[in-house]
Design an enzyme around this catalytic site. Structure first.
Site, PDB file in Angstrom:
ATOM      1  N   HIS A  74      -2.410   1.534   7.152  1.00 15.90           N
ATOM      2  CA  HIS A  74      -2.579   1.558   5.423  1.00 15.90           C
ATOM      3  C   HIS A  74      -2.661   2.802   5.295  1.00 15.90           C
ATOM      4  O   HIS A  74      -3.191   3.671   5.966  1.00 15.90           O
ATOM      5  CB  HIS A  74      -4.006   1.010   5.194  1.00 15.90           C
ATOM      6  CG  HIS A  74      -4.325   0.950   4.004  1.00 15.90           C
ATOM      7  ND1 HIS A  74      -4.107   0.106   2.665  1.00 15.90           N
ATOM      8  CD2 HIS A  74      -5.828   1.491   3.302  1.00 15.90           C
ATOM      9  CE1 HIS A  74      -4.554   0.182   1.826  1.00 15.90           C
ATOM     10  NE2 HIS A  74      -5.101   1.263   1.641  1.00 15.90           N
ATOM     11  N   CYS A 127       0.687  -1.127   0.101  1.00 13.58           N
ATOM     12  CA  CYS A 127      -0.240   0.056   0.146  1.00 13.58           C
ATOM     13  C   CYS A 127       0.979   1.419  -0.164  1.00 13.58           C
ATOM     14  O   CYS A 127       0.889   2.418   0.167  1.00 13.58           O
ATOM     15  CB  CYS A 127      -1.088   0.101   1.398  1.00 13.58           C
ATOM     16  SG  CYS A 127      -0.460   0.032   3.137  1.00 13.58           S
TER      17      CYS A 127
END
Length: 645
Positions: free
Chosen positions: A519, A379
């Site tokens: 994230h 990510c």
């Protein structure tokens, strides 16, 4: 078939010499002659290979040893065509080897093997099939159950009960082969296309074969991406090497490396709230692939004392200003399909990390939007690639450049990293040993080289050098579980500067990321209009006419964001270091901000965004018609909408 029946079949098909002798002694020479005839006819009619010959798997063509009951490679069952010839005749079964023998008994055993048939009998290929009432699959007349779904055959009429038997062994072989091919393709076609179960099976086959349309159709019909295969469904699909009970579409996409399908499924499962996501790279996949190839072509290798990989151009992604021209309902749908609403809410609520200054967001038009990012791993490089180019790092270009940089320039990075680690540890009254630092450094290098592995602050610092520009991270301090429990400190928030380069070699226009729930998300602005520069800051702006976005360098309380990997001397005056590496200014309201340049869009990026916007423009035109359609659509194609869609 049991082992005893199998042995009996083999013994009835070909008698050994010892058995032939005993039969000759008890029953006479006629039995010997009949035995020889049975062996000769069986070999000629079936083409059976010798006992020591290997058999070929119908699924993967692997040649297995004769005694293997399943394929060693794919575990498919051994075909019964060459093993028990008596089973090929409908209604016939293998006769067990009996103690009583004679010419009559041998003749009875040979009856099923006769290839001649009375005139007027129909072959298997000419017999009418019966249609299953459950799935409409056409089965062979003698089948007791449907080969597709296992449903029981309907009651037969009087004429069906007296239907002629197959003419001969060749017709039976042809019918068996045809049936095998039809069962093998049972998941690829269905007359009941609106049945969710059949669409589910077609979606499973679509993942294996790389056909995303079947997956999109299944999801559009309301199918769950978390549905798992059952044992009957695996048997129905008839691909033991591809499907296993308990596997979902996500498992299959990972197993067969279908990245586009995997991203579609993950967008439905987690991240960004309900509904499917429609990133520009999804709408125009060909243009997105061309952009990734362009990024790969821009990677260079710096020689000398600091052998670092770097990108030889500076690009910044922003959302097109034409979004403001769309109707409010279409804009709402666009942002729902583009943004990560959960990350946006986390960064803006409680103690706000972004968009906390009305001066920046309203007067200077510098509101930041958290783009949805796939959850398939990587990510961090994905978010940076989105912030710069508007596409995901599917080809792992940034990840590979990161690994190469840390490998070739490890001395420079290790010196800066270990000094930073010792400084942070000293603030906690702790002094790490060199062996501990070396072990942790090896772990960080290994993580950089493995796609899908979680990355750390060092990797953000190294990627700032690959991109040759500052990276600003607005992130939470504490990572919570889905229950709201605190899992630990994040410490990702802060400013990452390419300190190991010469300042003149780098750009001062930063990229911006958000960090929530473990994230990373790309934070991008809406493309500004020229009149937004009429609001004057205290410090003079550049006079080159380029659009600017103002990114805060402090938190909502006015405290400078942490600057990572500074030396003791640099930490004495952090703000001056930040001003040296960024285009910093102080606004009229007293906010210290970095200016992000919004350059002219590259051609490929402009084409991708134009194709993405055209979809919502078509929706806007349709809503003005007499019969406005539903706005929530689930297709990802860039082609015009069809009647079915």
């Amino acid at each position: 078939m049991s082992e005893e029946q199998d042995d009996g079949s083999k013994k009835s098909a070909s008698l050994s010499s010892a058995e032939a002798s005993s039969v000759d002694a008890e029953c006479g020479a006629h039995v010997n002659a009949s035995t020889n005839i049975s062996q000769t006819n069986l070999t000629q009619m079936t083409g059976a290979a010798p006992d020591n010959a290997k058999w070929q798997c119908e699924m993967c063509t692997y040649e297995n040893f004769p005694l293997s009951r399943k394929c060693t490679m794919c575990r498919s069952p051994k075909p019964s065509l060459g093993e028990d010839i008596f089973k090929l005749q409908d209604g016939a079964s293998a006769l067990p080897l009996q103690d009583t023998c004679g010419a009559e008994s041998v003749a009875e055993r040979l009856k099923p093997l006769r290839i001649s048939s009375p005139q007027g009998q129909a072959s298997a290929s000419s017999m009418a099939k019966w249609s299953c009432g459950t799935c409409t699959f056409e089965n062979w007349p003698r089948s007791q159950k449907c080969a597709m779904c296992g449903a029981t055959a309907p009651p037969r009429t009087h004429s069906d009960l007296h239907a002629p038997r197959p003419a001969g062994i060749n017709d039976i072989c042809n019918s068996q082969n045809s049936s095998i091919h039809e069962v093998d393709n049972n998941g690829r076609r269905s007359k009941r296309r609106n049945n969710t179960d059949w669409m589910w099976l077609q979606a499973c086959l679509g993942v294996v074969e790389g056909d995303a349309r079947c997956v999109d159709a299944y999801l559009a019909a309301g199918g769950s991406p978390a549905r798992a295969l059952t044992a009957p469904e695996v048997a129905l699909l008839n691909r033991a090497s591809a499907f296993d009970p308990g596997h979902t579409l996500v498992h299959l996409a990972i197993r067969f490396q279908r990245q586009e399908i995997l991203s579609t499924l993950l967008s439905r499962i987690s991240g960004g709230g309900p509904g499917l996501k429609r990133s520009p790279s999804y709408v125009a996949p060909d243009l997105a692939s061309a952009i990734r190839r362009h990024i790969a072509s821009c990677i260079r290798h710096k020689k000398g004392n600091f052998p670092c990989r770097y990108i030889n151009e500076i690009c910044t992604f922003s959302l097109p200003a034409e979004i403001d021209e769309l109707p409010a309902a279409i804009q709402e749908q666009l942002f729902a399909e583009l943004l990560d609403k959960d990350a946006q809410q986390t960064l803006e609520t409680d103690t706000p990390l972004i968009n906390w200054s009305c001066e920046l967001t309203v007067n200077l038009g510098s509101r930041l939007y958290a783009l949805w990012n796939r959850s398939a791993g990587d990510c961090l490089p994905d978010a940076l690639c989105q912030a710069a180019y508007g596409v995901f790092d599917r080809a792992n270009v940034l990840r590979a450049a990161l690994a190469d940089t840390l490998h070739h320039a490890h001395r420079s990075f290790y010196a800066r990293w270990q000094a930073w680690e010792r400084l942070q540890a000293s603030q906690l009254q702790y002094a790490p040993e060199e062996s501990q630092l070396r072990a942790e450094w090896s772990r960080l290098l290994a993580a950089a080289a493995r796609p899908g592995t979680a990355l750390h602050q060092l990797h953000v610092f190294a990627l700032a050098h690959v991109l040759r520009r500052p990276v600003l991270v607005y992130g939470v301090d504490v990572v919570n579980s889905f229950r709201g429990e605190a899992l630990g400190y994040a410490r990702f928030q802060g400013i990452y500067l390419p300190l190991l380069w010469d300042a003149e070699f780098c750009s001062k226009s930063p990229l911006c990321l958000g960090y929530t729930r473990g994230h990373f998300s790309a934070l991008v602005p809406l493309e500004p209009y020229s009149h937004r520069h009429d609001y004057i800051c205290r410090e003079q702006q550049d006079e080159d006419g380029e659009d600017m976005i103002f990114l805060p360098l402090t938190d909502s309380e006015g405290k400078l964001l942490p600057v990572h990997f500074l030396t003791c001397d640099e930490m004495a005056d952090e703000e001056s270091v930040v001003r040296r590496w960024t285009c910093a200014c102080v606004t009229e309201g007293g906010v210290l901000a970095a200016r992000q340049r919004v350059h002219a869009r590259p051609l490929l990026q402009a084409q991708m965004l134009e194709e993405w916007l055209n979809h919502y423009r078509r929706l806007a035109q349709q809503t003005r018609g007499p019969f406005p359609p539903r706005l929530q659509t689930a297709e990802f194609s860039s082609d015009p909408d069809t009647d079915e869609e």
